[in-house]
Each structure stands twice: as structure tokens, then as C-alpha cells.
Write a protein that holds these residues in place. Structure first.
Motif, PDB file in Angstrom:
ATOM      1  N   VAL A  43       0.864  -1.176   0.000  1.00 35.91           N
ATOM      2  CA  VAL A  43       0.000   0.000   0.000  1.00 35.91           C
ATOM      3  C   VAL A  43       0.900   1.225   0.000  1.00 35.91           C
ATOM      4  CG1 VAL A  43      -1.720   1.335   1.259  1.00 35.91           C
ATOM      5  CG2 VAL A  43      -1.880  -1.159   1.200  1.00 35.91           C
ATOM      6  N   ALA A  44       0.697   2.121  -0.957  1.00 33.60           N
ATOM      7  CA  ALA A  44       1.492   3.349  -1.059  1.00 33.60           C
ATOM      8  C   ALA A  44       0.616   4.542  -0.723  1.00 33.60           C
ATOM      9  CB  ALA A  44       2.068   3.497  -2.470  1.00 33.60           C
ATOM     10  N   LEU A  45       1.114   5.416   0.143  1.00 35.82           N
ATOM     11  CA  LEU A  45       0.367   6.581   0.597  1.00 35.82           C
ATOM     12  C   LEU A  45       0.970   7.854   0.015  1.00 35.82           C
ATOM     13  CD1 LEU A  45       0.249   5.682   4.398  1.00 35.82           C
ATOM     14  CD2 LEU A  45      -1.349   4.970   2.631  1.00 35.82           C
ATOM     15  N   GLY A  46       0.111   8.825  -0.301  1.00 35.69           N
ATOM     16  CA  GLY A  46       0.630  10.112  -0.768  1.00 35.69           C
ATOM     17  C   GLY A  46      -0.329  10.789  -1.720  1.00 35.69           C
ATOM     18  N   GLY A  47       0.259  11.568  -2.627  1.00 29.46           N
ATOM     19  CA  GLY A  47      -0.524  12.307  -3.600  1.00 29.46           C
ATOM     20  C   GLY A  47       0.394  13.027  -4.565  1.00 29.46           C
ATOM     21  N   GLY A  48      -0.157  13.470  -5.670  1.00 26.68           N
ATOM     22  CA  GLY A  48       0.588  14.293  -6.614  1.00 26.68           C
ATOM     23  C   GLY A  48       1.782  13.593  -7.242  1.00 26.68           C
ATOM     24  N   HIS A  49       2.817  14.393  -7.534  1.00 25.99           N
ATOM     25  CA  HIS A  49       3.990  13.893  -8.255  1.00 25.99           C
ATOM     26  C   HIS A  49       4.796  12.901  -7.422  1.00 25.99           C
ATOM     27  CE1 HIS A  49       3.482  16.569 -11.707  1.00 25.99           C
ATOM     28  NE2 HIS A  49       3.174  17.527 -10.848  1.00 25.99           N
ATOM     29  N   GLY A  50       4.807  13.067  -6.105  1.00 23.25           N
ATOM     30  CA  GLY A  50       5.552  12.141  -5.265  1.00 23.25           C
ATOM     31  C   GLY A  50       4.985  10.737  -5.324  1.00 23.25           C
ATOM     32  N   LEU A  51       3.656  10.614  -5.186  1.00 25.70           N
ATOM     33  CA  LEU A  51       3.024   9.304  -5.273  1.00 25.70           C
ATOM     34  C   LEU A  51       3.165   8.734  -6.678  1.00 25.70           C
ATOM     35  CD1 LEU A  51       1.372   7.113  -3.861  1.00 25.70           C
ATOM     36  CD2 LEU A  51      -0.703   8.344  -4.525  1.00 25.70           C
ATOM     37  N   TYR A  52       3.107   9.580  -7.681  1.00 27.85           N
ATOM     38  CA  TYR A  52       3.307   9.135  -9.059  1.00 27.85           C
ATOM     39  C   TYR A  52       4.658   8.439  -9.185  1.00 27.85           C
ATOM     40  CZ  TYR A  52       3.344   9.320 -14.195  1.00 27.85           C
ATOM     41  OH  TYR A  52       3.375   8.983 -15.533  1.00 27.85           O
ATOM     42  N   ALA A  53       5.693   9.022  -8.555  1.00 21.10           N
ATOM     43  CA  ALA A  53       7.041   8.450  -8.629  1.00 21.10           C
ATOM     44  C   ALA A  53       7.109   7.090  -7.943  1.00 21.10           C
ATOM     45  CB  ALA A  53       8.043   9.409  -8.005  1.00 21.10           C
ATOM     46  N   SER A  54       6.530   6.984  -6.750  1.00 17.92           N
ATOM     47  CA  SER A  54       6.616   5.710  -6.036  1.00 17.92           C
ATOM     48  C   SER A  54       5.792   4.634  -6.736  1.00 17.92           C
ATOM     49  CB  SER A  54       6.166   5.878  -4.579  1.00 17.92           C
ATOM     50  OG  SER A  54       4.811   6.253  -4.483  1.00 17.92           O
ATOM     51  N   LEU A  55       4.617   4.988  -7.243  1.00 19.96           N
ATOM     52  CA  LEU A  55       3.783   4.002  -7.926  1.00 19.96           C
ATOM     53  C   LEU A  55       4.422   3.530  -9.228  1.00 19.96           C
ATOM     54  CD1 LEU A  55       0.209   5.527  -7.452  1.00 19.96           C
ATOM     55  CD2 LEU A  55       1.221   3.598  -6.215  1.00 19.96           C
ATOM     56  N   SER A  56       5.062   4.443  -9.949  1.00 18.80           N
ATOM     57  CA  SER A  56       5.722   4.073 -11.202  1.00 18.80           C
ATOM     58  C   SER A  56       6.788   3.020 -10.968  1.00 18.80           C
ATOM     59  CB  SER A  56       6.341   5.310 -11.854  1.00 18.80           C
ATOM     60  OG  SER A  56       5.347   6.260 -12.202  1.00 18.80           O
ATOM     61  N   ALA A  57       7.457   3.102  -9.812  1.00 17.11           N
ATOM     62  CA  ALA A  57       8.466   2.102  -9.460  1.00 17.11           C
ATOM     63  C   ALA A  57       7.830   0.849  -8.896  1.00 17.11           C
ATOM     64  CB  ALA A  57       9.454   2.698  -8.454  1.00 17.11           C
ATOM     65  N   LEU A  58       6.884   1.006  -7.980  1.00 19.11           N
ATOM     66  CA  LEU A  58       6.289  -0.139  -7.297  1.00 19.11           C
ATOM     67  C   LEU A  58       5.542  -1.066  -8.242  1.00 19.11           C
ATOM     68  CD1 LEU A  58       4.993   1.687  -4.100  1.00 19.11           C
ATOM     69  CD2 LEU A  58       6.632  -0.217  -4.108  1.00 19.11           C
ATOM     70  N   ARG A  59       4.879  -0.523  -9.257  1.00 21.37           N
ATOM     71  CA  ARG A  59       4.084  -1.385 -10.145  1.00 21.37           C
ATOM     72  C   ARG A  59       4.959  -2.358 -10.918  1.00 21.37           C
ATOM     73  NH1 ARG A  59       4.484   0.008 -15.463  1.00 21.37           N
ATOM     74  NH2 ARG A  59       5.093   2.142 -15.992  1.00 21.37           N
ATOM     75  N   THR A  60       6.266  -2.118 -10.978  1.00 13.47           N
ATOM     76  CA  THR A  60       7.165  -3.025 -11.694  1.00 13.47           C
ATOM     77  C   THR A  60       7.738  -4.118 -10.801  1.00 13.47           C
ATOM     78  OG1 THR A  60       9.196  -1.731 -11.317  1.00 13.47           O
ATOM     79  CG2 THR A  60       7.824  -1.099 -13.201  1.00 13.47           C
ATOM     80  N   VAL A  61       7.482  -4.057  -9.489  1.00 13.18           N
ATOM     81  CA  VAL A  61       8.063  -5.054  -8.586  1.00 13.18           C
ATOM     82  C   VAL A  61       7.017  -5.839  -7.803  1.00 13.18           C
ATOM     83  CG1 VAL A  61      10.219  -3.774  -8.360  1.00 13.18           C
ATOM     84  CG2 VAL A  61       8.401  -3.394  -6.699  1.00 13.18           C
ATOM     85  N   THR A  62       5.738  -5.479  -7.936  1.00 13.39           N
ATOM     86  CA  THR A  62       4.686  -6.246  -7.279  1.00 13.39           C
ATOM     87  C   THR A  62       3.417  -6.222  -8.115  1.00 13.39           C
ATOM     88  OG1 THR A  62       3.354  -6.508  -5.272  1.00 13.39           O
ATOM     89  CG2 THR A  62       3.904  -4.261  -5.914  1.00 13.39           C
ATOM     90  N   ASP A  63       2.664  -7.302  -8.037  1.00 13.93           N
ATOM     91  CA  ASP A  63       1.381  -7.384  -8.729  1.00 13.93           C
ATOM     92  C   ASP A  63       0.216  -7.051  -7.814  1.00 13.93           C
ATOM     93  OD1 ASP A  63       2.480  -8.210 -11.174  1.00 13.93           O
ATOM     94  OD2 ASP A  63       2.553 -10.292 -10.511  1.00 13.93           O
ATOM     95  N   ASP A  64       0.504  -6.736  -6.556  1.00 13.92           N
ATOM     96  CA  ASP A  64      -0.558  -6.466  -5.584  1.00 13.92           C
ATOM     97  C   ASP A  64      -0.293  -5.104  -4.954  1.00 13.92           C
ATOM     98  OD1 ASP A  64      -2.568  -6.530  -3.700  1.00 13.92           O
ATOM     99  OD2 ASP A  64      -2.272  -8.647  -3.213  1.00 13.92           O
ATOM    100  N   LEU A  65      -0.781  -4.072  -5.604  1.00 16.09           N
ATOM    101  CA  LEU A  65      -0.447  -2.695  -5.229  1.00 16.09           C
ATOM    102  C   LEU A  65      -1.704  -1.852  -5.104  1.00 16.09           C
ATOM    103  CD1 LEU A  65       1.623  -0.376  -4.864  1.00 16.09           C
ATOM    104  CD2 LEU A  65       1.763  -0.231  -7.359  1.00 16.09           C
ATOM    105  N   THR A  66      -1.800  -1.117  -3.995  1.00 14.55           N
ATOM    106  CA  THR A  66      -2.918  -0.208  -3.766  1.00 14.55           C
ATOM    107  C   THR A  66      -2.381   1.160  -3.406  1.00 14.55           C
ATOM    108  OG1 THR A  66      -4.333  -1.997  -2.949  1.00 14.55           O
ATOM    109  CG2 THR A  66      -4.977   0.250  -2.383  1.00 14.55           C
ATOM    110  N   ALA A  67      -2.895   2.186  -4.051  1.00 15.55           N
ATOM    111  CA  ALA A  67      -2.556   3.561  -3.716  1.00 15.55           C
ATOM    112  C   ALA A  67      -3.671   4.158  -2.871  1.00 15.55           C
ATOM    113  CB  ALA A  67      -2.370   4.392  -4.983  1.00 15.55           C
TER     114      ALA A  67
END
Length: 346
Positions: A43-67
Motif C-alpha cells: 500500500v502506497a500513501l501520498g498524492g501528486g507527483h511524489g506518489l506518481y514516482a513511487s507508484l511508477s516504481a512499485l508497479r514493476t516489482v509487485t502485482d498487488d499494489l494499492t494507492a
């Protein structure tokens, strides 16, 4: 083709568009999570460009991701839609969905479409296509989570996007300038008011958390804070009581991704360790397991280790900054470090 005349019966072979949740009060199954087989539940917490950065990385290393996304924006297209229609501000939710789009032609095309902003002399100027799409589905389906799940399916999103609260929020900040402390209200005001933000609170002070977000945190393997606007994107999650309880009580491990540079108007002069200290001030009982920081921006590794240790965590120094001179995280580098941490290789 012209629309049929009002008296003409509808073609029974053409289904009507969905007008409400298939099961009232419940969402559609999360997009692309039915056969998750790779990586931990994150689970990734945040908003805006910062969350965009973490999600862009996280989606490539896990198939179970929630923002889980902040819903306090009151500026731009989001602010206009919020004021006019009384909806959650969709902008940060849209950006999170765009970040979860795949690298294939479908994903990249839809990412560009939802991020596209109209340029005109009229009322549409500045509105993002994705904002309008999200709000349209909210009106049709009468459930924010269901609407976001439908957008995620359309985009082929590699994960799920949820609001942190079920109602729009306002951020209230105590801002200090030249020894004088003033109170400002609104995310835009918090970011633009001269001075240093000392603390934040939410209005209403006890908002209802999104139930699906609470459940995601309670059942996660890892919870990721940051990067992003510290006072207006990261810390607000800890001010929603139900969400804060889940973040403190979850058995998940907690990871913080630190910003690469202070943010003007919010964290001017903040060192990396000061970011952790402020996190601890807003949530004194929060335990952190790991902190990712770019070694190139850490002037005092000992001070950062001490700040992380006071919250129960360790520091992982890594080259995660983009090499173009901007204060952006490099997606592949950040993904590699996250993958090593998740697999306990680092």
C-alpha cells in the motif's frame, strides 16, 4: 448518426450504461489483482507527483499494489470540480491511475489521455480529461471507489487507487514567519503562504476513512510513505483517525522514501532527518522499518541514522535520483532498491 427520437423505443440488444454499482455499496473487483503472483502486498500513501514516482516504481516489482491518495486539493481543475459538484477532488487520484498504466501502447496512450489538459478561452480551460472522466463515472455509479475501479479497468492499471477519506478534506496549517505563527486553510494556501509550516490538521477533524483503504492497510505486507509534499500529501493520512489506527496497528512493515530536496513553501531548509522528525512529531507511536534516501543529498548520514533509529528503522542509502539534475526519483533505480528491500536482499 442522430440520436433516436424520444418516442422511439430503445434497441433491446444494446445494454444501458451502468447507472449504479452492480452491488450497492460494494466496488467492482480491483483491476489486475485477481491473479497476483509476484511481490508482496503493498500500500502506497501520498498524492501528486511524489506518489506518481513511487507508484511508477512499485508497479514493476509487485502485482498487488494499492494507492491510498489524499483528497484535500482545492486548486486548479480539481478545486473547480470540487466546488461546483461537491465531489472529492479527482486530480491526485487521476495521477495515481496514470502512474499505474503499463508500458505497452494501451497503457501509455491512456496515461497521456487522462493527463491531457484542455487549452481554450472557455470553461474547459485547464481541466484534465481524466478528472472529467472520473467525475462522470462517480455521477453514474454513485460510488467513488466503484468509479475509480472502472477507470482502472479502462486504463489497464497495474494496481488499485483509493481515496484516503470518503469526503473532501481541507488542510489547516500553522505557518511561522519571522517569529509570528498564523493559521492558513486549504492545500494551495499551505503550499504558497510564505514561512515554514509547523504542523497540519484536517477539516473536518474526524473524517470517515475509505473502508477499502483501511482494509488494504490492515492486510498489507508493506506500507510505503512518500516521497512527496510532506505536509500536504504524506502527513494528512496520519490525521484521519481510522486510517491512523490502521497504520499504527497493521502487521505490515513500514517504509519511508525521502524527498530529494526541500519543497519551497513547505519544507524550506529541511534536512533528510528533519523530514523523519516531523513525521514522528505528527505520529509519535509510528514505527518505521526502513528509510530510503539518496546518498547524494544526505549531508550527515549519522544524523539520519539516529532519526530513523528513534522510529525503529534503518537507513538504506542508494542512488535513486534522476541524473538529469532535477529533484526527481529515477523509476528503474528506485524499483531495484525497493525490490531488494522487499526480498530482504538489502
Amino acid at each position: 448518426m442522430k440520436d433516436p427520437a424520444p418516442e422511439e423505443p430503445a434497441d433491446p440488444s444494446v445494454p444501458d450504461p451502468p447507472r449504479k454499482s452492480p452491488t450497492p455499496g460494494q466496488s467492482m473487483p480491483p483491476p489486475n489483482l485477481e491473479t497476483a503472483a509476484r511481490g508482496p502486498k503493498v500500500v502506497a500513501l501520498g498524492g501528486g507527483h511524489g506518489l506518481y514516482a513511487s507508484l511508477s516504481a512499485l508497479r514493476t516489482v509487485t502485482d498487488d499494489l494499492t494507492a491510498v491518495v489524499t483528497v484535500a486539493d482545492d486548486g486548479g481543475s480539481s478545486g473547480r470540480l470540487r466546488r461546483e459538484l461537491g465531489v472529492l477532488p479527482p486530480g491526485d487520484l487521476r495521477m495515481a491511475l496514470a502512474a499505474l498504466c503499463g508500458d505497452d501502447e494501451w497503457g501509455q496512450t491512456w496515461s497521456e489521455v487522462v493527463q491531457h489538459r484542455f487549452r481554450s478561452e472557455g470553461e474547459l480551460h485547464g481541466h484534465a480529461v481524466g478528472n472529467l472522466l472520473i467525475v462522470a463515472l462517480w455521477e453514474l455509479l454513485e460510488d467513488p471507489v466503484v468509479g475509480l475501479d472502472w477507470v482502472g479497468r479502462l486504463l489497464g492499471a497495474h494496481g488499485r487507487v483509493l481515496p484516503m477519506a470518503s469526503v473532501p478534506l481541507d488542510i489547516q496549517a500553522e505557518v511561522e514567519l519571522d517569529g509570528t505563527v498564523t493559521t492558513v486553510r486549504g492545500q494551495v494556501a499551505c503550499a504558497l503562504t510564505p514561512g515554514r509550516v509547523r504542523s497540519i490538521s484536517l477539516l473536518p477533524s474526524d473524517p470517515p476513512a475509505c473502508p477499502q483503504a483501511v482494509e488494504a492497510i490492515e492486510t498489507a505486507d508493506w506500507v510505503v510513505f512518500g516521497p512527496g509534499s510532506w505536509f500536504t500529501s504524506v502527513l494528512p493520512h496520519l490525521k484521519v483517525p481510522e486510517l491512523a489506527r490502521a497504520l499504527h496497528e497493521t502487521s505490515a512493515r513500514r517504509l519511508v522514501i525521502l524527498n530529494l530536496a526541500p519543497q519551497a513553501g513547505e519544507t524550506d531548509g529541511f534536512s533528510p532527518e528533519r523530514h523523519l522528525e516531523v513525521l514522528g512529531e505528527h505520529a509519535p507511536a509510528l514505527v518505521v522499518d526502513a528509510v530510503i534516501a539518496d546518498g547524494g543529498v544526505v549531508a550527515d548520514p549519522g544524523a539520519l541514522e539516529k532519526a530513523a533509529g528513534s522510529m525503529g528503522g534503518r537507513v538504506v542509502l542508494a542512488d535513486v535520483a534522476a541524473h538529469d539534475g532535477s529533484a526527481r526519483h529515477d523509476g528503474p533505480r528506485l524499483a531495484a532498491v525497493l525490490d531488494e528491500i522487499f526480498r530482504e536482499k538489502r
